[in-house]
Motif scaffolding. Sequence first.
Motif, PDB file in Angstrom:
ATOM      1  N   LEU A  21      11.405   6.922 -22.139  1.00  0.00           N
ATOM      2  CA  LEU A  21      11.403   7.921 -21.098  1.00  0.00           C
ATOM      3  C   LEU A  21      11.223   6.907 -19.766  1.00  0.00           C
ATOM      4  CD1 LEU A  21      10.302  10.686 -19.646  1.00  0.00           C
ATOM      5  CD2 LEU A  21       7.958   9.646 -19.935  1.00  0.00           C
ATOM      6  N   PHE A  22      10.609   5.876 -19.670  1.00  0.00           N
ATOM      7  CA  PHE A  22      10.534   4.909 -18.761  1.00  0.00           C
ATOM      8  C   PHE A  22      11.653   3.994 -18.446  1.00  0.00           C
ATOM      9  CE2 PHE A  22       6.272   6.225 -17.990  1.00  0.00           C
ATOM     10  CZ  PHE A  22       5.983   5.597 -17.035  1.00  0.00           C
ATOM     11  N   THR A  23      12.643   3.840 -19.506  1.00  0.00           N
ATOM     12  CA  THR A  23      13.873   3.262 -19.135  1.00  0.00           C
ATOM     13  C   THR A  23      14.551   4.136 -18.271  1.00  0.00           C
ATOM     14  OG1 THR A  23      13.763   1.971 -21.171  1.00  0.00           O
ATOM     15  CG2 THR A  23      15.913   2.499 -20.279  1.00  0.00           C
ATOM     16  N   TRP A  24      14.788   5.639 -18.813  1.00  0.00           N
ATOM     17  CA  TRP A  24      15.377   6.660 -17.935  1.00  0.00           C
ATOM     18  C   TRP A  24      14.610   6.920 -16.621  1.00  0.00           C
ATOM     19  CZ3 TRP A  24      20.310   8.340 -18.441  1.00  0.00           C
ATOM     20  CH2 TRP A  24      20.887   8.347 -19.895  1.00  0.00           C
ATOM     21  N   LEU A  25      13.536   6.962 -16.407  1.00  0.00           N
ATOM     22  CA  LEU A  25      12.798   7.433 -15.315  1.00  0.00           C
ATOM     23  C   LEU A  25      12.852   6.208 -14.118  1.00  0.00           C
ATOM     24  CD1 LEU A  25      10.790   9.603 -13.729  1.00  0.00           C
ATOM     25  CD2 LEU A  25       8.992   8.390 -14.850  1.00  0.00           C
ATOM     26  N   THR A  26      12.586   5.124 -14.741  1.00  0.00           N
ATOM     27  CA  THR A  26      12.743   3.983 -13.472  1.00  0.00           C
ATOM     28  C   THR A  26      14.178   3.511 -13.237  1.00  0.00           C
ATOM     29  OG1 THR A  26      12.618   2.179 -15.304  1.00  0.00           O
ATOM     30  CG2 THR A  26      10.621   2.968 -14.188  1.00  0.00           C
ATOM     31  N   GLY A  27      15.012   3.873 -14.170  1.00  0.00           N
ATOM     32  CA  GLY A  27      16.492   3.739 -13.926  1.00  0.00           C
ATOM     33  C   GLY A  27      17.043   5.043 -12.663  1.00  0.00           C
ATOM     34  N   ILE A  28      16.491   5.974 -13.092  1.00  0.00           N
ATOM     35  CA  ILE A  28      17.069   7.092 -12.048  1.00  0.00           C
ATOM     36  C   ILE A  28      16.264   6.956 -10.701  1.00  0.00           C
ATOM     37  CG2 ILE A  28      16.735   9.582 -11.598  1.00  0.00           C
ATOM     38  CD1 ILE A  28      17.138  10.031 -14.556  1.00  0.00           C
ATOM     39  N   LEU A  29      14.955   6.431 -10.884  1.00  0.00           N
ATOM     40  CA  LEU A  29      14.373   6.089  -9.336  1.00  0.00           C
ATOM     41  C   LEU A  29      14.900   5.016  -8.634  1.00  0.00           C
ATOM     42  CD1 LEU A  29      10.400   6.429 -10.563  1.00  0.00           C
ATOM     43  CD2 LEU A  29      11.905   7.886  -8.822  1.00  0.00           C
ATOM     44  N   SER A  30      15.348   3.959  -9.380  1.00  0.00           N
ATOM     45  CA  SER A  30      16.081   2.802  -8.901  1.00  0.00           C
ATOM     46  C   SER A  30      17.229   3.322  -8.319  1.00  0.00           C
ATOM     47  CB  SER A  30      16.513   1.983  -9.956  1.00  0.00           C
ATOM     48  OG  SER A  30      15.337   1.266 -10.481  1.00  0.00           O
TER      49      SER A  30
ATOM     50  N   SER B 296       0.783  -1.312  -0.157  1.00  0.00           N
ATOM     51  CA  SER B 296       0.017   0.136  -0.060  1.00  0.00           C
ATOM     52  C   SER B 296       0.883   1.324  -0.322  1.00  0.00           C
ATOM     53  CB  SER B 296      -0.829  -0.062   1.161  1.00  0.00           C
ATOM     54  OG  SER B 296      -0.288   0.043   2.342  1.00  0.00           O
ATOM     55  N   ARG B 297       2.088   1.262   0.543  1.00  0.00           N
ATOM     56  CA  ARG B 297       3.015   2.541   0.575  1.00  0.00           C
ATOM     57  C   ARG B 297       3.238   2.781  -1.156  1.00  0.00           C
ATOM     58  NH1 ARG B 297       7.276   0.676   4.685  1.00  0.00           N
ATOM     59  NH2 ARG B 297       6.098  -0.975   5.514  1.00  0.00           N
ATOM     60  N   ILE B 298       3.529   1.862  -1.928  1.00  0.00           N
ATOM     61  CA  ILE B 298       3.878   1.985  -3.226  1.00  0.00           C
ATOM     62  C   ILE B 298       3.023   2.475  -4.035  1.00  0.00           C
ATOM     63  CG2 ILE B 298       5.938   0.716  -2.806  1.00  0.00           C
ATOM     64  CD1 ILE B 298       4.730  -1.427  -4.735  1.00  0.00           C
ATOM     65  N   VAL B 299       1.668   2.254  -3.648  1.00  0.00           N
ATOM     66  CA  VAL B 299       0.524   2.552  -4.552  1.00  0.00           C
ATOM     67  C   VAL B 299       0.564   4.078  -5.109  1.00  0.00           C
ATOM     68  CG1 VAL B 299      -2.126   2.948  -4.646  1.00  0.00           C
ATOM     69  CG2 VAL B 299      -0.983   0.962  -3.517  1.00  0.00           C
ATOM     70  N   PRO B 300       0.809   5.184  -4.357  1.00  0.00           N
ATOM     71  CA  PRO B 300       1.149   6.501  -4.991  1.00  0.00           C
ATOM     72  C   PRO B 300       2.266   6.325  -6.027  1.00  0.00           C
ATOM     73  CG  PRO B 300       0.847   6.682  -2.375  1.00  0.00           C
ATOM     74  CD  PRO B 300       0.993   5.202  -2.785  1.00  0.00           C
ATOM     75  N   LEU B 301       3.332   5.841  -5.996  1.00  0.00           N
ATOM     76  CA  LEU B 301       4.201   6.037  -6.907  1.00  0.00           C
ATOM     77  C   LEU B 301       3.832   5.128  -8.090  1.00  0.00           C
ATOM     78  CD1 LEU B 301       7.365   6.440  -7.717  1.00  0.00           C
ATOM     79  CD2 LEU B 301       7.912   4.052  -6.882  1.00  0.00           C
ATOM     80  N   LEU B 302       3.023   4.174  -7.988  1.00  0.00           N
ATOM     81  CA  LEU B 302       2.754   3.423  -9.068  1.00  0.00           C
ATOM     82  C   LEU B 302       1.398   4.066  -9.882  1.00  0.00           C
ATOM     83  CD1 LEU B 302       2.211  -0.171  -7.677  1.00  0.00           C
ATOM     84  CD2 LEU B 302       3.938   0.856  -9.087  1.00  0.00           C
ATOM     85  N   ILE B 303       0.601   4.966  -9.239  1.00  0.00           N
ATOM     86  CA  ILE B 303      -0.377   5.838  -9.701  1.00  0.00           C
ATOM     87  C   ILE B 303       0.214   7.055 -10.525  1.00  0.00           C
ATOM     88  CG2 ILE B 303      -2.179   7.478  -9.260  1.00  0.00           C
ATOM     89  CD1 ILE B 303      -3.180   5.421  -6.972  1.00  0.00           C
ATOM     90  N   VAL B 304       1.161   7.647  -9.838  1.00  0.00           N
ATOM     91  CA  VAL B 304       2.048   8.712 -10.736  1.00  0.00           C
ATOM     92  C   VAL B 304       2.699   8.285 -11.685  1.00  0.00           C
ATOM     93  CG1 VAL B 304       3.961  10.318 -10.342  1.00  0.00           C
ATOM     94  CG2 VAL B 304       2.258  10.040  -8.398  1.00  0.00           C
ATOM     95  N   LEU B 305       3.243   7.023 -11.852  1.00  0.00           N
ATOM     96  CA  LEU B 305       4.074   6.478 -13.063  1.00  0.00           C
ATOM     97  C   LEU B 305       2.698   6.103 -14.179  1.00  0.00           C
ATOM     98  CD1 LEU B 305       6.584   4.133 -11.447  1.00  0.00           C
ATOM     99  CD2 LEU B 305       7.044   6.308 -12.626  1.00  0.00           C
ATOM    100  N   ALA B 306       1.820   5.594 -13.776  1.00  0.00           N
ATOM    101  CA  ALA B 306       0.435   5.219 -14.759  1.00  0.00           C
ATOM    102  C   ALA B 306       0.070   6.667 -15.164  1.00  0.00           C
ATOM    103  CB  ALA B 306      -0.554   4.586 -13.945  1.00  0.00           C
ATOM    104  N   VAL B 307      -0.094   7.770 -14.328  1.00  0.00           N
ATOM    105  CA  VAL B 307      -0.656   9.020 -14.995  1.00  0.00           C
ATOM    106  C   VAL B 307       0.307   9.367 -15.901  1.00  0.00           C
ATOM    107  CG1 VAL B 307      -1.424  11.428 -14.363  1.00  0.00           C
ATOM    108  CG2 VAL B 307      -2.133   9.341 -12.929  1.00  0.00           C
ATOM    109  N   ILE B 308       1.765   9.539 -15.533  1.00  0.00           N
ATOM    110  CA  ILE B 308       2.685  10.024 -16.534  1.00  0.00           C
ATOM    111  C   ILE B 308       2.523   9.315 -17.735  1.00  0.00           C
ATOM    112  CG2 ILE B 308       5.211  10.408 -16.902  1.00  0.00           C
ATOM    113  CD1 ILE B 308       5.453  10.984 -13.995  1.00  0.00           C
ATOM    114  N   ALA B 309       2.577   7.833 -17.742  1.00  0.00           N
ATOM    115  CA  ALA B 309       2.483   7.000 -19.005  1.00  0.00           C
ATOM    116  C   ALA B 309       1.318   7.300 -19.826  1.00  0.00           C
ATOM    117  CB  ALA B 309       2.620   5.639 -18.578  1.00  0.00           C
ATOM    118  N   GLY B 310       0.281   7.830 -19.303  1.00  0.00           N
ATOM    119  CA  GLY B 310      -0.865   7.732 -20.035  1.00  0.00           C
ATOM    120  C   GLY B 310      -0.860   9.030 -20.744  1.00  0.00           C
ATOM    121  N   ILE B 311      -0.480  10.199 -20.059  1.00  0.00           N
ATOM    122  CA  ILE B 311      -0.431  11.575 -20.683  1.00  0.00           C
ATOM    123  C   ILE B 311       0.711  11.448 -21.799  1.00  0.00           C
ATOM    124  CG2 ILE B 311       0.304  13.887 -20.213  1.00  0.00           C
ATOM    125  CD1 ILE B 311      -0.970  13.527 -17.477  1.00  0.00           C
ATOM    126  N   VAL B 312       1.894  11.050 -21.482  1.00  0.00           N
ATOM    127  CA  VAL B 312       2.980  10.972 -22.669  1.00  0.00           C
ATOM    128  C   VAL B 312       2.567  10.077 -23.840  1.00  0.00           C
ATOM    129  CG1 VAL B 312       5.488  10.315 -23.094  1.00  0.00           C
ATOM    130  CG2 VAL B 312       4.806  11.363 -20.870  1.00  0.00           C
TER     131      VAL B 312
END
Length: 125
Positions: free
Chosen positions: A42-51, A6-22
Amino acid sequence: MVARLSRIVPLLIVLAVIAGIVYLVAAWRYSPNRGKEILIKLFTWLTGILSVAFLLISLYALLDGNALILDLGLSFLVAALIGLGVTRICRAVFVRNHPGWKQKPVRTTRPDDHPRRPFTPPWKR
């Protein structure tokens, strides 16, 4: 286990919204295939930087002895690494289904454009 998820749900929602808009903007502006390519990059860079960021946060929390932040950082790190893995799988599927997108076009040159060729006047060609 549910509390960690449940803690990572906000991160997943933000990533899904970004993916949909882009994707919607890129597909509308260019084409659906180009939108997918942009989204994958975009997601390769974004998730790499987040990791990397969550790895550093987790290491700092480990060295500091803060168990709560370590648990939270590791949860987000796992989510970012799973996102990176899914992105790379999507790229492999995309390239397999669209082999022309793997190779980018290169500039063409004429035989007279070679830079090492000495100058020959037009009347001797």
